[in-house]
Design a protein around this motif. Structure first.
Motif, PDB file in Angstrom:
ATOM      1  N   MET A 228       0.769  -1.192   0.086  1.00 42.33           N
ATOM      2  CA  MET A 228      -0.016   0.016  -0.059  1.00 42.33           C
ATOM      3  C   MET A 228       0.729   1.338  -0.054  1.00 42.33           C
ATOM      4  O   MET A 228       0.697   2.195  -0.830  1.00 42.33           O
ATOM      5  CB  MET A 228      -1.009  -0.018   1.220  1.00 42.33           C
ATOM      6  CG  MET A 228      -2.182  -1.010   1.045  1.00 42.33           C
ATOM      7  SD  MET A 228      -3.004  -0.780  -0.633  1.00 42.33           S
ATOM      8  CE  MET A 228      -4.067   0.658   0.101  1.00 42.33           C
ATOM      9  N   PRO A 229       1.700   1.405   1.093  1.00 35.25           N
ATOM     10  CA  PRO A 229       2.740   2.444   0.872  1.00 35.25           C
ATOM     11  C   PRO A 229       3.504   2.693  -0.514  1.00 35.25           C
ATOM     12  O   PRO A 229       3.439   4.027  -1.037  1.00 35.25           O
ATOM     13  CB  PRO A 229       3.629   2.664   1.747  1.00 35.25           C
ATOM     14  CG  PRO A 229       3.052   1.457   2.871  1.00 35.25           C
ATOM     15  CD  PRO A 229       2.253   0.453   2.085  1.00 35.25           C
ATOM     16  N   GLN A 232       1.499   4.342  -3.293  1.00 36.37           N
ATOM     17  CA  GLN A 232       0.641   5.651  -2.871  1.00 36.37           C
ATOM     18  C   GLN A 232       0.634   6.710  -4.085  1.00 36.37           C
ATOM     19  O   GLN A 232      -0.254   7.156  -4.363  1.00 36.37           O
ATOM     20  CB  GLN A 232       1.745   6.556  -1.668  1.00 36.37           C
ATOM     21  CG  GLN A 232       0.925   7.143  -1.060  1.00 36.37           C
ATOM     22  CD  GLN A 232       1.631   8.158   0.045  1.00 36.37           C
ATOM     23  OE1 GLN A 232       2.957   7.992   0.021  1.00 36.37           O
ATOM     24  NE2 GLN A 232       1.154   8.597   1.220  1.00 36.37           N
ATOM     25  N   PHE A 236      -2.705   7.857  -6.074  1.00 38.62           N
ATOM     26  CA  PHE A 236      -3.095   9.267  -6.065  1.00 38.62           C
ATOM     27  C   PHE A 236      -3.470   9.759  -7.253  1.00 38.62           C
ATOM     28  O   PHE A 236      -4.530  10.277  -7.798  1.00 38.62           O
ATOM     29  CB  PHE A 236      -1.909  10.097  -5.761  1.00 38.62           C
ATOM     30  CG  PHE A 236      -1.940  11.655  -5.632  1.00 38.62           C
ATOM     31  CD1 PHE A 236      -2.874  12.197  -4.956  1.00 38.62           C
ATOM     32  CD2 PHE A 236      -1.470  12.210  -6.743  1.00 38.62           C
ATOM     33  CE1 PHE A 236      -3.274  13.819  -5.299  1.00 38.62           C
ATOM     34  CE2 PHE A 236      -1.573  13.589  -7.139  1.00 38.62           C
ATOM     35  CZ  PHE A 236      -2.440  14.368  -6.351  1.00 38.62           C
ATOM     36  N   MET A 307      -4.585  15.087  -0.769  1.00 38.52           N
ATOM     37  CA  MET A 307      -4.159  13.650  -1.048  1.00 38.52           C
ATOM     38  C   MET A 307      -2.959  13.495  -1.322  1.00 38.52           C
ATOM     39  O   MET A 307      -2.247  12.501  -1.487  1.00 38.52           O
ATOM     40  CB  MET A 307      -5.204  13.090  -1.915  1.00 38.52           C
ATOM     41  CG  MET A 307      -6.491  13.124  -1.485  1.00 38.52           C
ATOM     42  SD  MET A 307      -7.016  12.004  -0.075  1.00 38.52           S
ATOM     43  CE  MET A 307      -7.194  10.417  -0.861  1.00 38.52           C
ATOM     44  N   PRO A 309       0.781  12.823  -2.209  1.00 37.09           N
ATOM     45  CA  PRO A 309       1.858  12.178  -1.558  1.00 37.09           C
ATOM     46  C   PRO A 309       2.942  13.145  -1.024  1.00 37.09           C
ATOM     47  O   PRO A 309       3.292  13.795  -1.842  1.00 37.09           O
ATOM     48  CB  PRO A 309       2.228  10.936  -2.367  1.00 37.09           C
ATOM     49  CG  PRO A 309       1.208  10.989  -3.507  1.00 37.09           C
ATOM     50  CD  PRO A 309       0.712  12.248  -3.383  1.00 37.09           C
ATOM     51  N   GLU A 312       6.071  13.168  -3.107  1.00 35.24           N
ATOM     52  CA  GLU A 312       5.886  13.744  -4.314  1.00 35.24           C
ATOM     53  C   GLU A 312       5.965  15.114  -4.333  1.00 35.24           C
ATOM     54  O   GLU A 312       6.861  15.703  -5.353  1.00 35.24           O
ATOM     55  CB  GLU A 312       4.346  13.378  -4.944  1.00 35.24           C
ATOM     56  CG  GLU A 312       4.255  13.604  -6.269  1.00 35.24           C
ATOM     57  CD  GLU A 312       4.741  12.487  -6.938  1.00 35.24           C
ATOM     58  OE1 GLU A 312       4.293  12.383  -8.364  1.00 35.24           O
ATOM     59  OE2 GLU A 312       5.341  11.531  -6.547  1.00 35.24           O
TER      60      GLU A 312
END
Lengths: 316, 278
Positions: A228-229, A232, A236, A307, A309, A312
């Protein structure tokens, strides 16, 4: 003979220049020249129409070539004051959320299935998006045929297995029609989401999983703390683009139900199309488009703020 | 022994899950294809037949010999081919400029293109209709070429990103040092090396155009200029649906997409996914 020498010296010199490739002065000009055709094309077919939609929304055009008087905010007050618009708005919200949940779920399951090792994996990963590449009208024909009340295989199975006493008219009532179009649209889109998720999963270094296994992490823990991480950034982008593509869906709904029965599947795109080309109110339809555009803009801004990340942001 | 059994059970699980997935995705296509070669009475039979008991080409014969389908097919093919060519030219030139030259403002232009590929086309429905009718392109195939390029090109530029990134700068430098101009380097070295990417955006443009229904349904007036999606939708809308005809039409409409996808499907999926993960 003369060719051989320059190539070798060329290569040697490349080594020296590596990392600081000269940018000839002509590059900037060439860059603009290469990008210009596309940018002009998009300006003419997206920007200009967008501006003309705003202009049209302040006029009283019914069918093309008629009217044209300035009426101020009348179209906006008509649109915002109409129950039909707000009902369509609500259906669009339900549509987006239901599609997002169903597709995300199906896409995750599919990606995890395709991530395993099996024979024919390469083929399966390519052909799984079949439902997304065929024309919508074919998807519509397929599902009207599968879900038909006479000769449809789904109804045959439902009745034969005793799940329902008689064939279900899937597009006959509001709730069943709404559920059916959501499922059909999700069937069309989830494989695309799945291959993107799969690519995201494959970009996560295998060592992370190995290390976690050594530490005794369960499959669920590995999924939750590594997969899951790692996804990300992909999630997104998928969330934003998927939502914009999803709210835009028109043809599959229109061809399956024409927005019916009694407007039960009339989402905003269906409302906009119907107002413009069946109720012959182009200006009012333009006003509805502008309202939808503003809502989506607000959503996109909010979404990127909330949202985005962390990593980013640092890169940008 | 026990590990063998566990391994067997595991691979059985894998193949079972893959089989279920393939049934969900592929079986509906099997169903329309087999339906299209069944005799009319078998199509509407109370008990559906998994394997066709009758074999007939009458629906295809009817479709090709006595319906407007061939005309729709021709129109869709012309529009898709033109959309493909224009999209490939516009997108690959722009992609080269943005990904290779990095001139001032190239990042800004890249962002504009990102915004346009997610842009909801429904917002453009009414104004595009207005604009194209003002310039007299209503009922013209060109109108659809214009809008389809708009829908396909931004995503095409985005798909090309990964393919351009894979071409080493050193190759271009070497050619430049050998005296080749920028434009020559682009046409002779870089673009040929991104051929798989070009193929996948060509397919993307083709598919986008082949599928488009919304604008085709309002921009085209006469039956002779209709595209496949609008033409087939007309058959669905009829009072008494001729399922044999419709299933044959759906099969023939799917066929070109299958062939193209079979040729470069892998590149296409690579292009779709490579850009998404960076």
């Amino acid at each position: 003979m003369t060719n051989a020498t320059p190539t070798t010296t060329g290569r040697a010199r490349t080594g020296l220049l590596a990392g600081r490739f000269r940018r000839p002065a002509g590059d900037t000009l060439l860059g603009y020249l290469l990008v210009a055709p596309l940018i002009l094309w998009l300006a003419g077919t997206i920007l200009y129409p967008l501006l003309s939609a705003i202009r049209l929304s302040f006029l009283d055009v019914g069918i093309i070539g008629t009217g044209g008087q300035f009426v101020g905010l009348e179209n906006y007050s008509k649109v915002l004051g109409s129950d039909n618009f707000w009902e369509a708005f609500g259906r669009s919200l339900v549509w987006v959320v239901a599609n997002a949940v169903l597709q995300t779920l199906a896409a995750f399951i599919t990606a995890l299935i395709l991530k395993q090792r099996f024979r024919g994996q390469g083929l399966a990963r390519v052909w799984v998006i079949l439902s997304w590449i065929v024309p919508t009208v074919v998807v519509v024909i397929i599902w009207r045929w599968l879900l038909g009340t006479s000769g449809g295989i789904v109804n045959y199975l439902l009745v034969t297995l005793g799940i329902t006493p008689q064939p279900v008219g899937f597009f006959g009532t509001g709730p069943t029609a709404r559920t059916s179009v959501i499922f059909i649209n999700s069937w069309r889109w989830f494989p695309l989401m799945a291959v993107i998720l799969l690519a995201g999963m494959q970009s996560i270094p295998e060592e992370l999983y190995e290390a976690a296994s050594v530490d005794g992490a369960s499959a669920w823990q590995r999924f939750w703390h590594i997969t899951m991480p790692g996804l990300q950034a992909v999630l997104f982008v998928m969330g934003l683009v998927g939502m914009l593509w999803s709210i835009n869906v028109f043809d599959i709904i229109w061809l399956l139900t024409r927005g019916g029965p009694s407007a039960a599947t009339t989402t905003l795109p269906v409302f906009i199309y119907d107002t413009a080309f069946f109720k012959y109110r182009l200006s009012r339809s333009a006003a509805a488009s502008v309202v939808l555009g503003l809502v989506l803009l607000a959503f996109a801004v909010l979404y990127t703020r909330v949202m985005a990340p962390r990593a980013e942001e640092e890169q940008g | 022994m026990t590990t063998d059994l566990a391994g067997l059970r595991r691979s059985l699980g894998v193949y079972l899950s893959v089989a279920v997935l393939l049934i969900v995705v592929i079986a509906p296509f099997y169903w329309i294809f087999t339906g299209s070669i069944k005799a009319p009475q078998e199509i509407i039979a109370q008990v559906p037949t998994l394997i066709p008991q009758s074999l007939t080409l009458e629906h295809y014969d009817h479709l090709l010999a006595s319906s407007a389908f061939p005309r729709y097919l021709l129109n869709s093919t012309i529009i898709a081919a033109l959309t493909m060519v224009i999209t490939v030219v516009l997108a690959s030139l722009a992609a080269y400029g943005i990904y290779r030259l990095r001139f001032p403002g190239s990042q800004f232009l890249f962002k504009i293109i990102l915004v346009t590929y997610a842009f909801p086309s429904i917002l453009l429905l009414v104004p595009l209709y207005g604009m194209l009718s003002q310039v007299g392109l209503i009922d013209s195939l060109w109108a659809l070429v214009i809008v389809n390029v708009t829908f396909a090109a931004p995503f095409a530029v985005w798909m090309l990103q990964a393919f351009f990134r894979a071409v080493p700068y050193e190759l271009e430098e070497a050619a430049a040092l050998d005296g080749a101009g920028r434009l020559r380097v682009m046409l002779r070295i870089t673009l040929p090396l991104t051929a798989p990417g070009i193929a996948s955006i060509a397919i993307y443009a083709f598919i986008t155009s082949w599928t488009e229904y919304m604008l085709a349904s309002v921009l085209i007036i006469s039956d002779a200029n209709r595209t496949l999606p609008v033409g087939l939708a007309g058959i669905i809308g009829q009072y008494q649906v001729d399922w044999g005809l419709l299933l044959a039409g759906a099969t023939l409409t799917t066929l070109p997409v299958l062939i193209l996808f079979g040729l470069v499907g892998r590149n296409f999926v690579d292009g779709l996914t490579a850009g998404a993960i960076k």
